[in-house]
Design an enzyme around this catalytic site. Structure first.
Site, PDB file in Angstrom:
ATOM      1  N   ARG A  34     -46.021-123.398 -79.725  1.00 26.88           N
ATOM      2  CA  ARG A  34     -47.363-122.852 -79.510  1.00 26.88           C
ATOM      3  C   ARG A  34     -47.382-121.332 -79.484  1.00 26.88           C
ATOM      4  O   ARG A  34     -48.310-120.698 -79.972  1.00 26.88           O
ATOM      5  CB  ARG A  34     -47.914-123.399 -78.188  1.00 26.88           C
ATOM      6  CG  ARG A  34     -49.364-123.778 -78.299  1.00 26.88           C
ATOM      7  CD  ARG A  34     -49.899-124.244 -76.980  1.00 26.88           C
ATOM      8  NE  ARG A  34     -50.480-123.109 -76.258  1.00 26.88           N
ATOM      9  CZ  ARG A  34     -51.072-123.198 -75.091  1.00 26.88           C
ATOM     10  NH1 ARG A  34     -51.149-124.356 -74.484  1.00 26.88           N
ATOM     11  NH2 ARG A  34     -51.582-122.133 -74.507  1.00 26.88           N
ATOM     12  N   ARG A  79     -58.356-125.489 -80.390  1.00 27.80           N
ATOM     13  CA  ARG A  79     -57.014-125.214 -79.861  1.00 27.80           C
ATOM     14  C   ARG A  79     -57.141-124.311 -78.649  1.00 27.80           C
ATOM     15  O   ARG A  79     -57.987-123.400 -78.649  1.00 27.80           O
ATOM     16  CB  ARG A  79     -56.168-124.460 -80.886  1.00 27.80           C
ATOM     17  CG  ARG A  79     -55.957-125.190 -82.143  1.00 27.80           C
ATOM     18  CD  ARG A  79     -54.633-125.928 -82.111  1.00 27.80           C
ATOM     19  NE  ARG A  79     -54.738-127.036 -83.031  1.00 27.80           N
ATOM     20  CZ  ARG A  79     -53.949-128.092 -83.015  1.00 27.80           C
ATOM     21  NH1 ARG A  79     -52.980-128.198 -82.131  1.00 27.80           N
ATOM     22  NH2 ARG A  79     -54.113-129.055 -83.875  1.00 27.80           N
ATOM     23  N   LEU A  91     -56.001-121.213 -76.801  1.00 19.98           N
ATOM     24  CA  LEU A  91     -55.293-119.992 -77.178  1.00 19.98           C
ATOM     25  C   LEU A  91     -54.495-119.477 -75.995  1.00 19.98           C
ATOM     26  O   LEU A  91     -55.013-119.353 -74.885  1.00 19.98           O
ATOM     27  CB  LEU A  91     -56.300-118.940 -77.644  1.00 19.98           C
ATOM     28  CG  LEU A  91     -56.980-119.273 -78.971  1.00 19.98           C
ATOM     29  CD1 LEU A  91     -58.161-118.342 -79.212  1.00 19.98           C
ATOM     30  CD2 LEU A  91     -55.987-119.197 -80.117  1.00 19.98           C
ATOM     31  N   ASN A 112     -66.611-117.503 -76.549  1.00 16.88           N
ATOM     32  CA  ASN A 112     -66.544-118.939 -76.828  1.00 16.88           C
ATOM     33  C   ASN A 112     -67.892-119.575 -76.521  1.00 16.88           C
ATOM     34  O   ASN A 112     -68.625-119.109 -75.645  1.00 16.88           O
ATOM     35  CB  ASN A 112     -65.474-119.598 -75.950  1.00 16.88           C
ATOM     36  CG  ASN A 112     -65.320-121.088 -76.238  1.00 16.88           C
ATOM     37  OD1 ASN A 112     -65.263-121.511 -77.397  1.00 16.88           O
ATOM     38  ND2 ASN A 112     -65.257-121.897 -75.198  1.00 16.88           N
ATOM     39  N   THR A 113     -68.207-120.636 -77.236  1.00 14.35           N
ATOM     40  CA  THR A 113     -69.357-121.440 -76.842  1.00 14.35           C
ATOM     41  C   THR A 113     -68.883-122.840 -76.507  1.00 14.35           C
ATOM     42  O   THR A 113     -68.047-123.419 -77.201  1.00 14.35           O
ATOM     43  CB  THR A 113     -70.457-121.466 -77.928  1.00 14.35           C
ATOM     44  OG1 THR A 113     -71.529-122.293 -77.454  1.00 14.35           O
ATOM     45  CG2 THR A 113     -69.959-121.990 -79.258  1.00 14.35           C
ATOM     46  N   HIS A 114     -69.430-123.354 -75.387  1.00 13.94           N
ATOM     47  CA  HIS A 114     -68.985-124.653 -74.873  1.00 13.94           C
ATOM     48  C   HIS A 114     -70.218-125.516 -74.610  1.00 13.94           C
ATOM     49  O   HIS A 114     -71.195-125.039 -74.015  1.00 13.94           O
ATOM     50  CB  HIS A 114     -68.194-124.445 -73.583  1.00 13.94           C
ATOM     51  CG  HIS A 114     -67.681-125.726 -73.013  1.00 13.94           C
ATOM     52  ND1 HIS A 114     -66.569-126.364 -73.527  1.00 13.94           N
ATOM     53  CD2 HIS A 114     -68.136-126.502 -72.001  1.00 13.94           C
ATOM     54  CE1 HIS A 114     -66.361-127.488 -72.848  1.00 13.94           C
ATOM     55  NE2 HIS A 114     -67.297-127.590 -71.916  1.00 13.94           N
ATOM     56  N   ASP A 145     -60.959-115.991 -71.130  1.00  9.07           N
ATOM     57  CA  ASP A 145     -59.808-115.473 -70.403  1.00  9.07           C
ATOM     58  C   ASP A 145     -58.653-116.455 -70.581  1.00  9.07           C
ATOM     59  O   ASP A 145     -58.683-117.284 -71.496  1.00  9.07           O
ATOM     60  CB  ASP A 145     -60.151-115.174 -68.935  1.00  9.07           C
ATOM     61  CG  ASP A 145     -60.508-116.437 -68.155  1.00  9.07           C
ATOM     62  OD1 ASP A 145     -60.311-117.555 -68.670  1.00  9.07           O
ATOM     63  OD2 ASP A 145     -60.971-116.296 -67.004  1.00  9.07           O
ATOM     64  N   ASP A 149     -62.058-122.724 -70.917  1.00  5.01           N
ATOM     65  CA  ASP A 149     -63.489-122.841 -70.599  1.00  5.01           C
ATOM     66  C   ASP A 149     -63.806-122.204 -69.246  1.00  5.01           C
ATOM     67  O   ASP A 149     -64.443-122.796 -68.378  1.00  5.01           O
ATOM     68  CB  ASP A 149     -63.919-124.326 -70.586  1.00  5.01           C
ATOM     69  CG  ASP A 149     -63.719-124.984 -71.939  1.00  5.01           C
ATOM     70  OD1 ASP A 149     -63.795-124.289 -72.953  1.00  5.01           O
ATOM     71  OD2 ASP A 149     -63.478-126.204 -71.974  1.00  5.01           O
TER      72      ASP A 149
HETATM   73  C1  GRF Z   1     -70.004-126.732 -80.463  1.00  4.54           C
HETATM   74  O1  GRF Z   1     -70.875-127.580 -79.789  1.00  4.54           O
HETATM   75  C2  GRF Z   1     -69.129-125.974 -79.512  1.00  4.54           C
HETATM   76  O2  GRF Z   1     -69.707-125.771 -78.280  1.00  4.54           O
HETATM   77  C3  GRF Z   1     -67.941-126.873 -79.345  1.00  4.54           C
HETATM   78  O3  GRF Z   1     -67.738-127.438 -80.610  1.00  4.54           O
HETATM   79  C4  GRF Z   1     -68.986-127.498 -81.306  1.00  4.54           C
HETATM   80  C5  GRF Z   1     -68.770-126.890 -82.644  1.00  4.54           C
HETATM   81  O4  GRF Z   1     -69.815-127.194 -83.529  1.00  4.54           O
HETATM   82  N1  GRF Z   1     -66.809-126.142 -78.828  1.00  4.54           N
HETATM   83  P1  GRF Z   1     -69.860-126.551 -84.974  1.00  4.54           P
HETATM   84  O5  GRF Z   1     -68.533-126.809 -85.654  1.00  4.54           O
HETATM   85  O6  GRF Z   1     -70.150-125.090 -84.821  1.00  4.54           O
HETATM   86  O7  GRF Z   1     -70.983-127.270 -85.664  1.00  4.54           O
END
Ligand code: GRF
Length: 231
Positions: free
Chosen positions: A90, A116, A118, A132-134, A166, A170
């Site tokens: 890794r 992945r 990081l 990041n988006t979660h 960080d 998440d």
């Molecule tokens: C998103 O909902 C994001 O929050 C999550 O994976 C999804 C990715 O969707 N980590 P896309 O590939 O941008 O359509």
């Protein structure tokens, strides 16, 4: 320093700056900065960045079959694949990805469905510059199955969290969150689709602000600065 909380009253400032706004010098804030996007899947969030005029200089994926790569190619953006299987461990994967991304001299790195974790060698190379988006309201439902886990728990409201990255998964300082109601009859796909609509709205704004150097952190709090560095 003149500072405004990003997720509070800063929202109006943030939205106007990044929805085609300009900085003090009259320069476009959103499209003059270099952004690298890491994505493992469909890439609808990448598409939202591209459609918002964010200057994506590289799309990199750990999966050669990620449709995000095709979206990048269609937009004329350089693409690259860094496969974990091509590296002994890794750390070596992290280093290879870090070096690839660093070579583009990015102002921000966006994880847009990058599946992945990081490691520190990557994260430390871009302090407070990785977004990041979660698909949940963190800290609820961390991990790779956030939408499924939220449905299984029976929540009536979920949402998305756009945050700085960080060294914990998440976990970094929150930039924006949006609540999304769970509707009767929702399955994982329908709820995720509704959550993604919010991600597509918030992610370009967050990436524009981070790339412009407008975001500072103080512990878990993210702040929006009035100054643009270097001016
Ligand atoms: C998103 O909902 C994001 O929050 C999550 O994976 C999804 C990715 O969707 N980590 P896309 O590939 O941008 O359509």
């Amino acid at each position: 320093m003149n500072r405004t909380e990003v997720a509070g009253i800063g929202w109006a400032v943030a939205a106007s700056d990044c929805a085609g706004g300009t900085d003090e010098a009259g320069e476009s804030v959103a499209d003059s900065k270099r952004v690298v996007v890491l994505a493992s899947g469909n890439g609808s969030n990448l598409q939202a960045l591209l459609d918002a005029g964010v200057e994506v200089v590289l799309v990199a994926s750990d999966r050669p079959d990620a449709y995000a790569l095709e979206r990048g190619r269609l937009a004329g953006v350089d693409t690259a694949v860094v496969r974990p299987a091509d590296h002994p461990d890794r750390r070596a994967f992290d280093r290879a990805l870090r070096d690839l991304v660093a070579a583009t001299r990015p102002d921000a790195v966006c994880l847009a469905g990058f599946m992945r974790v990081l490691g520190p060698e990557f994260v430390r190379a871009f302090p407070d510059r990785i977004v990041n988006t979660h698909p949940s309201l963190l800290p609820a439902f961390r991990g790779a199955h956030a939408v499924r886990d939220a449905l299984a728990y029976g929540v009536r409201v979920s949402g998305c969290t756009v945050h700085l990255v960080d060294e914990e998964v998440d976990h970094g300082p929150v930039l924006f969150q949006a609540a999304v109601p769970v509707e009767d009859g929702d399955d994982e796909a329908s709820l995720h689709e509704r959550i993604k609509r919010e991600e597509h709205r918030l992610l370009p704004v967050a990436v524009g602000l981070v790339a412009s150097g407008r975001v500072r952190t103080d512990g878990r709090r993210a702040w929006l600065t009035a100054e643009v560095p270097g001016r």
